[in-house]
Design a protein around this motif. Structure first.
Motif, mmCIF file in Angstrom:
data_model
loop_
_atom_site.group_PDB
_atom_site.id
_atom_site.type_symbol
_atom_site.label_atom_id
_atom_site.label_comp_id
_atom_site.label_asym_id
_atom_site.label_seq_id
_atom_site.Cartn_x
_atom_site.Cartn_y
_atom_site.Cartn_z
ATOM 1 N N ASP A 1 0.826 -1.227 0.000
ATOM 2 C CA ASP A 1 0.000 0.000 0.000
ATOM 3 C C ASP A 1 0.853 1.266 0.000
ATOM 4 N N GLU A 2 1.906 1.262 0.843
ATOM 5 C CA GLU A 2 2.706 2.476 1.008
ATOM 6 C C GLU A 2 3.523 2.828 -0.238
ATOM 7 N N GLU B 1 9.771 5.022 5.487
ATOM 8 C CA GLU B 1 8.577 4.249 5.855
ATOM 9 C C GLU B 1 8.826 3.429 7.118
ATOM 10 N N ASP C 1 9.176 5.746 10.219
ATOM 11 C CA ASP C 1 7.874 6.279 10.651
ATOM 12 C C ASP C 1 7.028 5.206 11.320
ATOM 13 N N ARG C 2 7.047 4.019 10.739
ATOM 14 C CA ARG C 2 6.253 2.910 11.270
ATOM 15 C C ARG C 2 6.726 2.522 12.679
ATOM 16 N N ASN D 1 13.174 5.769 0.337
ATOM 17 C CA ASN D 1 11.770 5.808 0.767
ATOM 18 C C ASN D 1 11.445 4.673 1.729
#
Ligand code: NI
Length: 140
Positions: A88-89, A103, A106-107, A99
């Motif tokens: 999805d990301e 991700e 942040d997760r 990137n």
């Protein structure tokens, strides 16, 4: 007393570097062989650095069991043996390792509570690695 703890994890995944808003020619010029329509794989090594006060009774920044369990569930199990382009990301975001670093950071930072997530570093190959320490950290 504050200390840092860094732990390494690994997963394997495939990706194709392709930006849907660019023409096929621009994609090829930008990403070269990484734009190959069939994709290619990497054995990613992820280093997660957390910090915190050294607990006076345990002598630890955080329990490795807690960190390992969290990273396994949130990162390794999520990405291992996947095609990153299908996640999805990465529907609108090109799955470069830059990137992917953001991700993952942040997760982890969003919901890991036992210690502060300071940095995520990913080795994509023996020759390159990427790291991200959060936007706010850059101002320090
Ligand atoms: Ni690649």
């Amino acid at each position: 007393m504050k200390a840092h703890l860094t732990r390494r994890y690994r997963f394997s995944a495939s990706h194709r570097l392709h930006n849907q808003s660019m023409s096929p020619e621009e994609n090829l010029a930008t990403y070269g062989k990484c734009n190959n329509p069939y994709g290619h794989g990497h054995n990613y090594i992820v280093e997660v650095t957390v910090s915190g006060h050294v607990d006076s009774s345990t002598g630890m920044v955080c329990n490795l069991v807690d960190l390992d369990g969290f990273v396994k569930e949130q990162i390794v199990d999520r990405y291992d043996h996947t095609n990153l382009n299908m996640m999805d990301e990465f529907q609108k975001l090109v799955p470069t390792t830059e990137n992917l670093c953001v991700e993952i950071f942040d997760r982890l930072q969003k919901s890991f509570r036992p210690a502060k997530v300071e940095r995520v570093r990913i080795e994509e190959t023996m020759m390159n690695s990427f790291e991200y320490a959060g936007g706010r950290e850059l101002a320090h």
